[in-house]
Design a protein around this motif. Structure first.
Motif, PDB file in Angstrom:
ATOM      1  N   GLU A   1       0.692  -1.330   0.127  1.00 42.97           N
ATOM      2  CA  GLU A   1       0.053   0.048   0.025  1.00 42.97           C
ATOM      3  C   GLU A   1       0.800   1.233  -0.124  1.00 42.97           C
ATOM      4  O   GLU A   1       0.655   2.263  -0.872  1.00 42.97           O
ATOM      5  N   LYS A   2       2.134   1.283   0.750  1.00 40.40           N
ATOM      6  CA  LYS A   2       2.891   2.397   0.759  1.00 40.40           C
ATOM      7  C   LYS A   2       3.516   2.698  -0.518  1.00 40.40           C
ATOM      8  O   LYS A   2       3.468   3.717  -1.137  1.00 40.40           O
TER       9      LYS A   2
ATOM     10  N   ALA B   1       2.987   5.750  -2.811  1.00 40.38           N
ATOM     11  CA  ALA B   1       3.988   6.705  -3.580  1.00 40.38           C
ATOM     12  C   ALA B   1       4.037   6.842  -4.948  1.00 40.38           C
ATOM     13  O   ALA B   1       4.224   7.765  -5.491  1.00 40.38           O
ATOM     14  N   GLU B   2       3.586   5.634  -5.831  1.00 40.18           N
ATOM     15  CA  GLU B   2       3.590   5.683  -7.040  1.00 40.18           C
ATOM     16  C   GLU B   2       2.503   6.796  -7.640  1.00 40.18           C
ATOM     17  O   GLU B   2       2.753   7.590  -8.602  1.00 40.18           O
ATOM     18  N   LEU B   3       1.333   6.492  -6.964  1.00 37.36           N
ATOM     19  CA  LEU B   3       0.446   7.551  -7.414  1.00 37.36           C
ATOM     20  C   LEU B   3       0.813   8.858  -7.135  1.00 37.36           C
ATOM     21  O   LEU B   3       0.470   9.815  -8.032  1.00 37.36           O
ATOM     22  N   GLU B   4       1.389   9.215  -6.096  1.00 28.39           N
ATOM     23  CA  GLU B   4       1.631  10.554  -5.587  1.00 28.39           C
ATOM     24  C   GLU B   4       2.656  11.020  -6.718  1.00 28.39           C
ATOM     25  O   GLU B   4       2.806  12.265  -7.079  1.00 28.39           O
ATOM     26  N   ALA B   5       3.662  10.144  -7.180  1.00 26.69           N
ATOM     27  CA  ALA B   5       4.732  10.538  -8.163  1.00 26.69           C
ATOM     28  C   ALA B   5       4.290  10.624  -9.644  1.00 26.69           C
ATOM     29  O   ALA B   5       4.508  11.749 -10.281  1.00 26.69           O
ATOM     30  N   ALA B   6       3.225   9.984  -9.611  1.00 25.37           N
ATOM     31  CA  ALA B   6       2.466  10.249 -11.082  1.00 25.37           C
ATOM     32  C   ALA B   6       1.634  11.368 -11.193  1.00 25.37           C
ATOM     33  O   ALA B   6       0.993  11.673 -12.369  1.00 25.37           O
ATOM     34  N   ARG B   7       1.247  12.076  -9.860  1.00 27.56           N
ATOM     35  CA  ARG B   7       0.020  12.806 -10.076  1.00 27.56           C
ATOM     36  C   ARG B   7       0.727  14.351 -10.877  1.00 27.56           C
ATOM     37  O   ARG B   7       1.706  14.780 -10.470  1.00 27.56           O
ATOM     38  N   THR B   8      -0.089  14.702 -11.476  1.00 26.39           N
ATOM     39  CA  THR B   8       0.321  16.140 -12.313  1.00 26.39           C
ATOM     40  C   THR B   8      -0.278  17.307 -11.482  1.00 26.39           C
ATOM     41  O   THR B   8      -1.236  17.246 -10.566  1.00 26.39           O
ATOM     42  N   ASP B   9      -0.027  18.471 -11.961  1.00 27.78           N
ATOM     43  CA  ASP B   9      -0.645  19.379 -11.474  1.00 27.78           C
ATOM     44  C   ASP B   9      -2.070  19.660 -11.653  1.00 27.78           C
ATOM     45  O   ASP B   9      -2.985  20.162 -11.034  1.00 27.78           O
TER      46      ASP B   9
END
Length: 118
Positions: free
Chosen positions: A63-64, A68-76
């Motif tokens: 889950e961590k 982390a992957e979702l947060e890194a892939a998040r765009t503005d």
């Protein structure tokens, strides 16, 4: 600012309390026992860890990594408008504070002005 100053005054006015020697001794023993147990737990082979603990630890790690992957892939574009707005305000306040601090460092205010500007 005023609250921190009052808190510091209260701390300074508080009498120093000496911890009895016996209490210090037993606190020291308890700390040593905690360290010993932590060392034993860390040195414990993974095959002795209960299956359920292993399972839930693996789920938590997965889950961590996923978050982390979702947060890194998040765009503005995916950031909510309110978050962008308040982040911009916070950045502007930081910039303004840095400018004020630079001006104050260059030419400090007279004491009377400092008093009435708080």
């Amino acid at each position: 600012m005023e609250k921190k100053r009052r808190q510091a005054e209260l701390e300074a006015a508080r009498p120093a309390v000496e911890i009895p020697v016996a209490t210090q001794y037993f606190n020291k023993l308890a700390d040593e026992e905690k360290q010993r147990k932590a060392a034993l737990e860390a040195a414990r082979p993974s095959d002795e860890i209960p299956i359920a603990t292993k399972y839930f630890n693996e789920i938590a790690e997965a889950e961590k990594r996923r978050k982390a992957e979702l947060e890194a892939a998040r765009t503005d574009d995916e950031v909510p408008i309110a978050t962008r707005y308040f982040n911009a305000i916070a950045e502007e306040e930081k910039r303004m504070k840095a400018e004020r601090d630079a001006v104050q460092a260059a030419a400090p205010m007279p004491v009377a002005m400092q008093h009435f500007s708080k």
